[in-house]
Write a protein that holds these residues in place. Structure first.
Motif, PDB file in Angstrom:
ATOM      1  N   SER A 101       0.819  -1.210   0.000  1.00  0.00           N
ATOM      2  CA  SER A 101       0.000   0.000   0.000  1.00  0.00           C
ATOM      3  C   SER A 101       0.856   1.265   0.000  1.00  0.00           C
ATOM      4  O   SER A 101       0.470   2.279  -0.586  1.00  0.00           O
ATOM      5  N   TRP A 175      -5.218  -1.637  -4.760  1.00  0.00           N
ATOM      6  CA  TRP A 175      -6.239  -0.617  -4.514  1.00  0.00           C
ATOM      7  C   TRP A 175      -5.703   0.470  -3.585  1.00  0.00           C
ATOM      8  O   TRP A 175      -5.795   1.662  -3.894  1.00  0.00           O
ATOM      9  N   ILE A 179      -4.773   4.501  -4.358  1.00  0.00           N
ATOM     10  CA  ILE A 179      -5.514   5.536  -3.638  1.00  0.00           C
ATOM     11  C   ILE A 179      -4.582   6.360  -2.755  1.00  0.00           C
ATOM     12  O   ILE A 179      -4.756   7.573  -2.600  1.00  0.00           O
ATOM     13  N   TYR A 180      -3.566   5.702  -2.199  1.00  0.00           N
ATOM     14  CA  TYR A 180      -2.628   6.371  -1.298  1.00  0.00           C
ATOM     15  C   TYR A 180      -1.863   7.494  -1.999  1.00  0.00           C
ATOM     16  O   TYR A 180      -1.492   8.496  -1.375  1.00  0.00           O
ATOM     17  N   ARG A 182      -2.990   9.640  -4.014  1.00  0.00           N
ATOM     18  CA  ARG A 182      -3.815  10.853  -4.007  1.00  0.00           C
ATOM     19  C   ARG A 182      -4.268  11.242  -2.604  1.00  0.00           C
ATOM     20  O   ARG A 182      -4.336  12.429  -2.275  1.00  0.00           O
ATOM     21  N   VAL A 186      -4.883   7.190   3.752  1.00  0.00           N
ATOM     22  CA  VAL A 186      -4.782   5.735   3.725  1.00  0.00           C
ATOM     23  C   VAL A 186      -3.762   5.236   4.746  1.00  0.00           C
ATOM     24  O   VAL A 186      -3.918   4.147   5.310  1.00  0.00           O
ATOM     25  N   TYR A 263      -8.016  -1.105 -11.835  1.00  0.00           N
ATOM     26  CA  TYR A 263      -8.044   0.242 -11.258  1.00  0.00           C
ATOM     27  C   TYR A 263      -6.641   0.850 -11.247  1.00  0.00           C
ATOM     28  O   TYR A 263      -6.458   2.025 -11.582  1.00  0.00           O
TER      29      TYR A 263
END
Length: 275
Positions: A101, A175, A179-180, A182, A186, A263
């Motif tokens: 992540s 995922w 996302i991290y 932006r 997270v 994604y």
């Protein structure tokens, strides 16, 4: 010696992406080896931490769940072995998820300067944790020797269940990694989810305490199937293996990897601009 040459052409990145993954395999090896060295650099006991963490956790879980809560084990299996058979894949999954992540942000300088398939970064984060898993396996072996516990031929299936755990961490990690980039919130969410997941997964207890009518729903957590598989492979006797739940967990893992890659690839072009 003839050297291969990579030519980057406008508009060809999408078509050549999967071929580029293979051509950049040396970067994957470099990232993995670098992270292994960095993890234990300037530590007093080095890679022994891979043994200390599961050993201490095993003791705590054995005292809490076996001695105090009197939760049942499986047949004549010593409780420490029952715990370790679940703790090792869980810690591998948790560490892989956490590092995957954060992998893009941790390699921001590299990502913002050169082109390469970004999937290599989270994949290398998972590869690093295979080393810890192998070392932790020595602890399990030592406990088995202590209790004179001899597994059956099923232990040969362990690599299969390790692969599923790696894919589960990879799918979810893609995922969070995307996302991290932006949303840095997270970083606060992931440790909480990992801590919560350890308790909703059958790490310190046998999955047999879950009521039968809830077993299938419980298996939506993919690590339930992985832990169930690990215990089936390691524990001898009639160790339970809930096949419908495992098939469901396997389907969830495949879905997570497929959607995670889709994604990740859809937002990959923006990483260098906003990281």
């Amino acid at each position: 010696m003839k050297k291969s040459r990579l030519v980057i052409e406008a508009g060809q990145t999408e078509k050549q992406y999967w071929r580029d993954l293979w051509q950049y395999r040396e970067l994957f090896y470099f990232l993995s080896w670098r992270d292994i060295l960095v993890r234990y650099k300037q530590t007093a006991i080095g890679i022994a931490w891979a043994l200390i963490r599961p050993f201490l956790t095993m003791i705590v879980f054995t005292v809490l769940f076996s001695n105090l809560a009197n939760l049942p084990t499986q047949e004549d299996t010593p409780y420490p072995i029952l715990v370790l058979a679940a703790l090792l894949p869980w810690q591998f999954f948790a560490a892989s998820l956490g590092q995957t992540s954060q992998s893009l942000v941790s390699n921001a300088n590299l990502i913002s300067k050169i082109y390469f398939p970004r999937l290599l970064v989270p994949a290398s984060a998972i590869a690093v944790n295979f080393v810890d898993l192998l070392v932790s396996g020595m602890l399990l072996l030592g406990v088995m020797i202590w209790y004179q516990y001899i597994p059956t031929w099923r232990i040969l299936t362990l690599p299969f269940f390790v692969s599923i755990a790696a894919l589960a961490a990879f799918g979810v990690g893609l995922w969070f990694a995307a996302i991290y980039v932006r949303f840095r919130d997270v970083a606060q969410v992931i440790p909480f989810l990992i801590q919560l997941g350890q308790y909703v997964s059958p790490v310190g207890y046998s999955v047999e305490i879950i009521p039968a009518q809830w077993r299938l729903l419980y298996s939506l957590n993919p690590m339930v199937g992985v832990i169930d598989g690990f215990r089936w492979a390691i524990l001898k006797g009639e160790s339970s293996f809930y096949l419908p739940g495992f098939v469901l967990a396997l389907g969830v893992v495949v879905l997570l990897v497929w959607t995670g890659i889709r994604y990740f690839r859809s937002v990959e072009r923006t990483f260098a601009d906003i990281i």
